[in-house]
Design an enzyme around this catalytic site. Structure first.
Site, PDB file in Angstrom:
ATOM      1  N   LYS A  11       0.814  -1.224   0.000  1.00 18.42           N
ATOM      2  CA  LYS A  11       0.000   0.000   0.000  1.00 18.42           C
ATOM      3  C   LYS A  11       0.852   1.280   0.000  1.00 18.42           C
ATOM      4  CE  LYS A  11      -3.985  -2.199   2.234  1.00 18.42           C
ATOM      5  NZ  LYS A  11      -5.025  -2.048   3.281  1.00 18.42           N
ATOM      6  N   TYR A  51     -12.463  -2.332  -3.827  1.00 17.55           N
ATOM      7  CA  TYR A  51     -12.971  -2.405  -2.450  1.00 17.55           C
ATOM      8  C   TYR A  51     -14.502  -2.290  -2.388  1.00 17.55           C
ATOM      9  CZ  TYR A  51      -8.357  -2.352  -0.210  1.00 17.55           C
ATOM     10  OH  TYR A  51      -7.095  -2.685   0.238  1.00 17.55           O
ATOM     11  N   ARG A  87      -1.672 -14.515   4.655  1.00 20.14           N
ATOM     12  CA  ARG A  87      -2.391 -13.862   5.764  1.00 20.14           C
ATOM     13  C   ARG A  87      -1.604 -13.985   7.070  1.00 20.14           C
ATOM     14  NH1 ARG A  87      -7.108 -11.981   4.624  1.00 20.14           N
ATOM     15  NH2 ARG A  87      -8.049 -12.165   6.685  1.00 20.14           N
ATOM     16  N   ARG A 104       2.615  -6.467   9.313  1.00 26.35           N
ATOM     17  CA  ARG A 104       1.869  -5.347   9.902  1.00 26.35           C
ATOM     18  C   ARG A 104       2.408  -4.956  11.270  1.00 26.35           C
ATOM     19  NH1 ARG A 104      -3.726  -7.683   7.520  1.00 26.35           N
ATOM     20  NH2 ARG A 104      -3.969  -6.328   5.697  1.00 26.35           N
ATOM     21  N   ASN A 114      -2.074   0.211   6.720  1.00 26.31           N
ATOM     22  CA  ASN A 114      -1.566  -1.057   7.269  1.00 26.31           C
ATOM     23  C   ASN A 114      -0.664  -1.825   6.283  1.00 26.31           C
ATOM     24  OD1 ASN A 114      -3.584  -1.933   5.573  1.00 26.31           O
ATOM     25  ND2 ASN A 114      -4.588  -3.250   7.066  1.00 26.31           N
ATOM     26  N   HIS A 117      -2.296  -5.497   1.651  1.00 23.86           N
ATOM     27  CA  HIS A 117      -3.584  -6.174   1.527  1.00 23.86           C
ATOM     28  C   HIS A 117      -3.298  -7.583   1.031  1.00 23.86           C
ATOM     29  CE1 HIS A 117      -7.611  -7.298   0.202  1.00 23.86           C
ATOM     30  NE2 HIS A 117      -7.018  -7.760  -0.889  1.00 23.86           N
ATOM     31  N   GLU A 128      -9.568 -11.164  -7.392  1.00 24.30           N
ATOM     32  CA  GLU A 128      -8.676 -10.011  -7.213  1.00 24.30           C
ATOM     33  C   GLU A 128      -7.507 -10.060  -8.209  1.00 24.30           C
ATOM     34  OE1 GLU A 128      -9.672  -9.026  -2.545  1.00 24.30           O
ATOM     35  OE2 GLU A 128      -7.755  -9.978  -2.999  1.00 24.30           O
TER      36      GLU A 128
HETATM   37  P1  CMP Z   1      -7.452  -4.564   3.653  1.00 25.00           P
HETATM   38  O1  CMP Z   1      -6.964  -5.940   3.949  1.00 25.00           O
HETATM   39  O2  CMP Z   1      -6.861  -3.874   2.496  1.00 25.00           O
HETATM   40  O3  CMP Z   1      -9.049  -4.599   3.458  1.00 25.00           O
HETATM   41  C1  CMP Z   1      -9.900  -3.502   3.758  1.00 25.00           C
HETATM   42  C2  CMP Z   1      -9.157  -2.376   4.402  1.00 25.00           C
HETATM   43  O4  CMP Z   1      -9.928  -1.380   5.031  1.00 25.00           O
HETATM   44  C3  CMP Z   1      -8.294  -2.932   5.517  1.00 25.00           C
HETATM   45  O5  CMP Z   1      -7.206  -3.663   4.956  1.00 25.00           O
HETATM   46  C4  CMP Z   1      -7.929  -1.664   6.278  1.00 25.00           C
HETATM   47  O6  CMP Z   1      -6.708  -1.116   5.857  1.00 25.00           O
HETATM   48  C5  CMP Z   1      -9.009  -0.686   5.871  1.00 25.00           C
HETATM   49  N1  CMP Z   1      -9.645  -0.082   7.044  1.00 25.00           N
HETATM   50  C6  CMP Z   1      -9.619   1.218   7.326  1.00 25.00           C
HETATM   51  N2  CMP Z   1     -10.270   1.480   8.465  1.00 25.00           N
HETATM   52  C7  CMP Z   1     -10.730   0.307   8.922  1.00 25.00           C
HETATM   53  C8  CMP Z   1     -11.490  -0.082  10.069  1.00 25.00           C
HETATM   54  N3  CMP Z   1     -11.905   0.797  10.973  1.00 25.00           N
HETATM   55  N4  CMP Z   1     -11.781  -1.392  10.192  1.00 25.00           N
HETATM   56  C9  CMP Z   1     -11.355  -2.289   9.269  1.00 25.00           C
HETATM   57  N5  CMP Z   1     -10.629  -1.966   8.174  1.00 25.00           N
HETATM   58  C10 CMP Z   1     -10.320  -0.682   8.006  1.00 25.00           C
END
Ligand code: CMP
Length: 140
Positions: A11, A51, A87, A104, A114, A117, A128
């Protein structure tokens, strides 16, 4: 468990800090192989489309803006049990909950920023991967 493919995004918070190599090393150390990779700047359509499953969530707008805020590296990772392994290497979505040694835990700044993904299931991985790569861009 057979050889699987999964989808990964490094990211904007990670590309900004020039730590893509450190993150890719974590994948490789875990036995995952990068079989496709490109550095792109996501358009709004790409970020919103990718998303879309989260579009009703309160953080959707923030998530889309963040994913468009700088370059990302989209990748296909291949290996034994790749979805689960990726994961495991990434750690929990919220870095506060992520285990020692995970990407992470080591690199993420917050639940939003974070660093990575990864697909959550083999079916999602297939969708995806198709969202960003054509078959001829994947070289195993
Ligand atoms: P990702 O695995 O990319 O999938 C969805 C993303 O939403 C997640 O990682 C987070 O980076 C993002 N995100 C931002 N805010 C939140 C939140 N409050 N709860 C969960 N995901 C969040």
């Amino acid at each position: 468990m057979a050889i699987q493919r999964t989808f990964s995004i490094i990211k904007p918070d990670a590309t900004a800090r020039n730590i893509t190599g450190k993150i890719i090393s974590k994948f490789e150390d875990a036995g995952l192989r990068v079989v496709a990779s490109k550095r792109i700047h996501m358009t709004r359509a790409q970020a919103e489309g990718f998303y879309a499953v989260h579009k009703e969530r309160p953080f959707f707008g923030e998530l889309v803006e963040f994913m468009m805020s700088g370059p990302v590296v989209v990748q296909v990772l291949e290996g034994e049990d790749a979805v689960a392994k990726n994961r495991e290497v990434m750690g929990a979505t919220n870095p506060a909950d992520a285990a020692e040694g995970t990407i992470r835990k080591e690199f993420a700044l917050s639940i939003g920023e974070n660093s990575v993904h990864g697909s959550d299931a083999p079916e999602t991985a297939a969708e995806e991967i198709k969202f960003f790569f054509s078959d001829d861009e994947i070289v195993g």
